[in-house]
Design a protein around this motif. Structure first.
Motif, PDB file in Angstrom:
ATOM      1  N   ALA A  88       0.843  -1.204   0.000  1.00  0.00           N
ATOM      2  CA  ALA A  88       0.000   0.000   0.000  1.00  0.00           C
ATOM      3  C   ALA A  88       0.870   1.242   0.000  1.00  0.00           C
ATOM      4  CB  ALA A  88      -0.920  -0.017   1.219  1.00  0.00           C
ATOM      5  N   ALA A  89       1.969   1.203   0.782  1.00  0.00           N
ATOM      6  CA  ALA A  89       2.867   2.356   0.859  1.00  0.00           C
ATOM      7  C   ALA A  89       3.468   2.700  -0.497  1.00  0.00           C
ATOM      8  CB  ALA A  89       3.972   2.079   1.869  1.00  0.00           C
ATOM      9  N   LYS A  90       3.666   1.702  -1.353  1.00  0.00           N
ATOM     10  CA  LYS A  90       4.268   1.949  -2.659  1.00  0.00           C
ATOM     11  C   LYS A  90       3.353   2.740  -3.592  1.00  0.00           C
ATOM     12  CE  LYS A  90       7.768  -1.696  -3.015  1.00  0.00           C
ATOM     13  NZ  LYS A  90       8.230  -2.905  -3.744  1.00  0.00           N
ATOM     14  N   ILE A  91       2.049   2.741  -3.319  1.00  0.00           N
ATOM     15  CA  ILE A  91       1.136   3.530  -4.159  1.00  0.00           C
ATOM     16  C   ILE A  91       0.554   4.713  -3.386  1.00  0.00           C
ATOM     17  CG2 ILE A  91       0.546   1.509  -5.550  1.00  0.00           C
ATOM     18  CD1 ILE A  91      -2.293   1.702  -4.153  1.00  0.00           C
ATOM     19  N   GLY A  92       1.011   4.918  -2.140  1.00  0.00           N
ATOM     20  CA  GLY A  92       0.525   6.041  -1.343  1.00  0.00           C
ATOM     21  C   GLY A  92      -0.765   5.762  -0.607  1.00  0.00           C
ATOM     22  N   ALA A  93      -1.228   4.506  -0.610  1.00  0.00           N
ATOM     23  CA  ALA A  93      -2.408   4.153   0.179  1.00  0.00           C
ATOM     24  C   ALA A  93      -1.990   4.001   1.644  1.00  0.00           C
ATOM     25  CB  ALA A  93      -3.034   2.859  -0.335  1.00  0.00           C
ATOM     26  N   VAL A  94      -2.949   4.094   2.535  1.00  0.00           N
ATOM     27  CA  VAL A  94      -2.665   4.148   3.972  1.00  0.00           C
ATOM     28  C   VAL A  94      -3.223   2.909   4.659  1.00  0.00           C
ATOM     29  CG1 VAL A  94      -2.981   5.486   6.088  1.00  0.00           C
ATOM     30  CG2 VAL A  94      -2.754   6.669   3.884  1.00  0.00           C
ATOM     31  N   MET A  95      -2.352   2.178   5.336  1.00  0.00           N
ATOM     32  CA  MET A  95      -2.784   0.993   6.074  1.00  0.00           C
ATOM     33  C   MET A  95      -3.457   1.381   7.384  1.00  0.00           C
ATOM     34  SD  MET A  95      -3.192  -2.123   6.930  1.00  0.00           S
ATOM     35  CE  MET A  95      -2.402  -3.124   5.670  1.00  0.00           C
ATOM     36  N   THR A  96      -4.635   0.822   7.617  1.00  0.00           N
ATOM     37  CA  THR A  96      -5.362   1.016   8.871  1.00  0.00           C
ATOM     38  C   THR A  96      -5.565  -0.346   9.529  1.00  0.00           C
ATOM     39  OG1 THR A  96      -6.527   2.946   7.985  1.00  0.00           O
ATOM     40  CG2 THR A  96      -7.482   1.895   9.926  1.00  0.00           C
ATOM     41  N   PRO A  97      -4.642  -0.764  10.401  1.00  0.00           N
ATOM     42  CA  PRO A  97      -4.829  -2.036  11.103  1.00  0.00           C
ATOM     43  C   PRO A  97      -5.796  -1.856  12.270  1.00  0.00           C
ATOM     44  CG  PRO A  97      -2.751  -1.053  11.765  1.00  0.00           C
ATOM     45  CD  PRO A  97      -3.367  -0.119  10.752  1.00  0.00           C
ATOM     46  N   ILE A  98      -6.672  -2.824  12.449  1.00  0.00           N
ATOM     47  CA  ILE A  98      -7.716  -2.743  13.478  1.00  0.00           C
ATOM     48  C   ILE A  98      -7.558  -3.925  14.431  1.00  0.00           C
ATOM     49  CG2 ILE A  98     -10.218  -2.732  13.887  1.00  0.00           C
ATOM     50  CD1 ILE A  98     -10.511  -1.583  11.039  1.00  0.00           C
ATOM     51  N   GLY A  99      -7.607  -3.666  15.714  1.00  0.00           N
ATOM     52  CA  GLY A  99      -7.431  -4.714  16.713  1.00  0.00           C
ATOM     53  C   GLY A  99      -8.448  -5.834  16.552  1.00  0.00           C
ATOM     54  N   TRP A 100      -7.981  -7.046  16.487  1.00  0.00           N
ATOM     55  CA  TRP A 100      -8.875  -8.183  16.251  1.00  0.00           C
ATOM     56  C   TRP A 100      -9.722  -8.517  17.481  1.00  0.00           C
ATOM     57  CZ3 TRP A 100      -8.292 -12.521  19.314  1.00  0.00           C
ATOM     58  CH2 TRP A 100      -7.064 -12.682  19.970  1.00  0.00           C
ATOM     59  N   ARG A 101      -9.364  -7.973  18.626  1.00  0.00           N
ATOM     60  CA  ARG A 101     -10.130  -8.254  19.841  1.00  0.00           C
ATOM     61  C   ARG A 101     -11.320  -7.315  20.023  1.00  0.00           C
ATOM     62  NH1 ARG A 101      -5.887  -7.995  24.548  1.00  0.00           N
ATOM     63  NH2 ARG A 101      -7.633  -8.805  25.788  1.00  0.00           N
ATOM     64  N   LEU A 102     -11.481  -6.337  19.153  1.00  0.00           N
ATOM     65  CA  LEU A 102     -12.582  -5.389  19.299  1.00  0.00           C
ATOM     66  C   LEU A 102     -13.931  -6.051  19.017  1.00  0.00           C
ATOM     67  CD1 LEU A 102     -11.140  -2.169  17.586  1.00  0.00           C
ATOM     68  CD2 LEU A 102     -11.107  -2.794  20.008  1.00  0.00           C
ATOM     69  N   ALA A 103     -14.975  -5.454  19.567  1.00  0.00           N
ATOM     70  CA  ALA A 103     -16.325  -5.910  19.286  1.00  0.00           C
ATOM     71  C   ALA A 103     -16.717  -5.470  17.866  1.00  0.00           C
ATOM     72  CB  ALA A 103     -17.299  -5.328  20.307  1.00  0.00           C
ATOM     73  N   PRO A 104     -17.647  -6.193  17.217  1.00  0.00           N
ATOM     74  CA  PRO A 104     -18.035  -5.835  15.849  1.00  0.00           C
ATOM     75  C   PRO A 104     -18.439  -4.375  15.671  1.00  0.00           C
ATOM     76  CG  PRO A 104     -18.905  -7.998  16.374  1.00  0.00           C
ATOM     77  CD  PRO A 104     -18.287  -7.461  17.642  1.00  0.00           C
ATOM     78  N   SER A 105     -19.166  -3.804  16.635  1.00  0.00           N
ATOM     79  CA  SER A 105     -19.583  -2.411  16.505  1.00  0.00           C
ATOM     80  C   SER A 105     -18.395  -1.467  16.537  1.00  0.00           C
ATOM     81  CB  SER A 105     -20.585  -2.044  17.603  1.00  0.00           C
ATOM     82  OG  SER A 105     -20.007  -2.224  18.885  1.00  0.00           O
ATOM     83  N   GLU A 106     -17.360  -1.828  17.328  1.00  0.00           N
ATOM     84  CA  GLU A 106     -16.146  -1.015  17.377  1.00  0.00           C
ATOM     85  C   GLU A 106     -15.384  -1.111  16.061  1.00  0.00           C
ATOM     86  OE1 GLU A 106     -14.702  -1.067  21.961  1.00  0.00           O
ATOM     87  OE2 GLU A 106     -14.794  -3.035  21.010  1.00  0.00           O
ATOM     88  N   MET A 107     -15.310  -2.313  15.495  1.00  0.00           N
ATOM     89  CA  MET A 107     -14.691  -2.484  14.176  1.00  0.00           C
ATOM     90  C   MET A 107     -15.435  -1.664  13.131  1.00  0.00           C
ATOM     91  SD  MET A 107     -14.068  -6.601  14.059  1.00  0.00           S
ATOM     92  CE  MET A 107     -13.077  -7.479  15.269  1.00  0.00           C
ATOM     93  N   ALA A 108     -16.763  -1.714  13.188  1.00  0.00           N
ATOM     94  CA  ALA A 108     -17.587  -1.009  12.199  1.00  0.00           C
ATOM     95  C   ALA A 108     -17.304   0.485  12.230  1.00  0.00           C
ATOM     96  CB  ALA A 108     -19.065  -1.279  12.458  1.00  0.00           C
ATOM     97  N   TYR A 109     -17.161   1.055  13.426  1.00  0.00           N
ATOM     98  CA  TYR A 109     -16.899   2.490  13.518  1.00  0.00           C
ATOM     99  C   TYR A 109     -15.585   2.846  12.833  1.00  0.00           C
ATOM    100  CZ  TYR A 109     -15.760   7.102  15.129  1.00  0.00           C
ATOM    101  OH  TYR A 109     -15.392   8.431  15.138  1.00  0.00           O
TER     102      TYR A 109
END
Length: 536
Positions: A88-109
């Motif tokens: 992603a960095a090679k094309i200027g896109a931005v990685m957004t890693p999300i904690g896998w332990r979060l609840a679905p509603s938290e992931m959705a936000y």
């Protein structure tokens, strides 16, 4: 397979590695056959890593991704995560890693807030992510990292169908590379935008300072065991690749597997949090493992009890270096060097440490005035590692980073006459439990909906295993006698389990000041009365 030794820091050409994509290109040129990443029996050389990241970049472009767009990753650790990050960095896109332990509603936000048009999902959280996407009006495309249901696109097939040529997109060190979400005082997480220069600039300065604990050699092997949804996991993985080392990626932190990694993969450097160190060193076979290859353990995210440090020094027999920092500073800005680790318990052992090379630290009052040594105030920092800002939150950015570039950490502490930083308390209400940052507002919002709860305040209390534990202090509605376990279960159904309270106390009414603000410090006082500092 032949291996090419990685050079010492003095031999690295940092001028050729000003962006994450440059790291893949440079290391592929100078050590193509050396192993970059090892994951569950799969070894990826630097040449293959460069090729795979080219393919990721091309595949993202084919999905319509362009410079500045976000992609999301929800899953446990994987070598393929780092391919996605660097591709992603090679094309200027931005990685957004999300904690896998979060609840679905938290992931959705977070997915919705990042506006990511595609989310890459690990097998362990596929069901939770599908629940999260169902909450969104315009759900992104889903790509499964490994096995998944039906005809979902698989990561490797998606990657390998793309061109292996370098995407050739012009990227600058000022472009954002990673967006990590941090908990917020309002209950909503904020996306900290970390540019290439933020992530790499400080690490270059530190490497060129030739501090022994931070020097990498031809045979160093790094263990990447902390979750990539945190700066500790993503940042540590990047450090190894920047230095041309071999990174052994652990899917998740498992104390028994950590001992296996140390022994079988000849780990020489690793980063852990104190709670993890305690679990590892207390394993029955911890005193039977060969630690002769282990040079340094870096630890941070919360203070370490002296007794635990003494035990770890005895068992592991390596150097220890404490790290202090935050997501908004790309990780470490202060370190306590190995020579200050005294098992007898010198006063320095209570310090967070010294500023990293290139980092300025000062202590300020509520008006921003610099305070003299040994005076407690808020810790402020200025360096190239300070984030670019919070995503779509200019006011929050301005309140955190001043026009002069000084970032206010939210921690209370003081500097001694020798420049050592001591953390005394937190200006913000954040709780750190097992290295996870938890804001009371998030937990309170989850509890308020309980039918028996009139009002609630959440505080952190000392915990011997996790450093701090989440406690809810509840004022019940008149005539109600709620069960503590029922309230805990209610919270767990709405937020990640690690954020939910571990205990509940009941009170007739919460203490408030004249303006109606809850006196959280008054609630905390009895639990911290015997402590010489208000963090654990």
């Amino acid at each position: 397979m032949t291996t090419t030794p990685s050079p010492a820091a003095a031999e690295l050409d940092f001028d050729q590695m000003t962006t994450l994509g440059d790291i893949a290109r440079y290391q592929a040129r100078v050590r193509p056959d050396a192993v970059a990443l090892s994951f569950e029996g799969r070894d990826t050389t630097y040449a293959a890593f460069d090729r795979h990241t080219n393919q990721v970049g091309a595949a993202l472009l084919s999905l319509g991704l362009s410079k500045g767009r976000r992609i999301a990753y929800v899953g446990k650790n994987s070598d393929h995560y780092f391919e996605l990050l660097f591709g992603a960095a090679k094309i200027g896109a931005v990685m957004t890693p999300i904690g896998w332990r979060l609840a679905p509603s938290e992931m959705a936000y977070i997915i919705g807030d990042s506006e990511a048009p595609v989310v890459f999902v690990g097998p362990e959280v596929l069901s939770a992510v599908e629940q999260a996407l169902a909450e969104l009006a315009n759900p992104p495309r889903l790509i499964a990292m490994e096995a998944g249901p039906g005809d979902d696109v698989r990561y490797e097939a998606w990657r390998d169908a793309a061109s292996a040529a370098d995407p050739g997109v012009a990227i600058t060190p000022q472009d954002v590379a990673v967006q990590l979400y941090t908990s917020g005082t309002t209950g909503r997480p904020k996306g900290a935008m970390l540019a290439h220069r933020n992530i790499l600039g400080g690490r270059r300065i530190a490497a060129e300072a030739n501090m022994p604990w931070n020097t990498w050699g031809p045979t160093d092997v790094s263990l990447v065991a902390m979750p990539v949804g945190h700066i500790g996991g993503t940042g540590w993985g990047i450090v190894g690749l920047l230095n041309g080392a071999k990174g052994v990626v652990a899917r998740e932190f498992d104390p028994l597997r950590v001992l296996d990694f140390i022994e079988n993969d000849r780990i020489s450097k690793m980063f852990m949090v104190p709670a993890a160190m305690q679990i590892v060193v207390r394993q029955p076979r911890a005193r039977q493992v060969d630690y002769s290859r282990l040079k340094y353990i870096l630890y941070g995210a919360s203070p370490i009890p002296l007794d635990l440090l003494r035990e770890c020094m005895e068992v592991f027999g390596c150097g220890f270096c404490q790290q202090y920092g935050m997501t908004e500073t790309c990780g470490t800005i202060v370190y306590l060097p190995p020579e200050d680790h005294d098992p007898a318990g010198s006063p320095r052992m209570r310090a967070a440490g010294l500023p990293m090379p290139g980092v300025e630290i000062r202590i300020v009052d509520d008006k921003g005035n610099t305070l003299p040594p040994d005076t407690v105030g808020e810790v402020a920092t200025r360096s190239v590692a300070n984030m670019a800002g919070y995503w779509k939150l200019p006011e929050a950015t301005a309140s955190t980073i001043g026009d002069d570039g000084w970032l206010r950490t939210g921690d209370a502490g003081y500097l001694d006459a020798d420049g050592y930083l001591y953390i005394h308390d937190r200006v913000k209400d954040m709780i750190i439990s097992g290295a996870e940052n938890i804001y009371p507002a998030e937990v309170e919002n989850a509890i308020y909906g309980h039918p028996a709860v009139a009002e609630v305040a959440v505080i952190g209390v000392p915990d011997d295993k996790w450093g701090e534990a989440v406690k809810a202090v509840v004022a019940p509605k008149p005539g109600m006698s709620p069960d503590p376990e029922e309230i805990i279960a209610f919270a767990r159904s709405r937020i990640a389990g690690f954020k939910a309270p571990k205990s509940v106390d009941f009170i007739e009414a919460l203490p408030r000041n004249a303006s109606g603000k809850i006196l959280r410090r008054e609630l905390r006082a009895p639990y911290w009365a015997a402590r010489d500092r208000q963090v654990n």
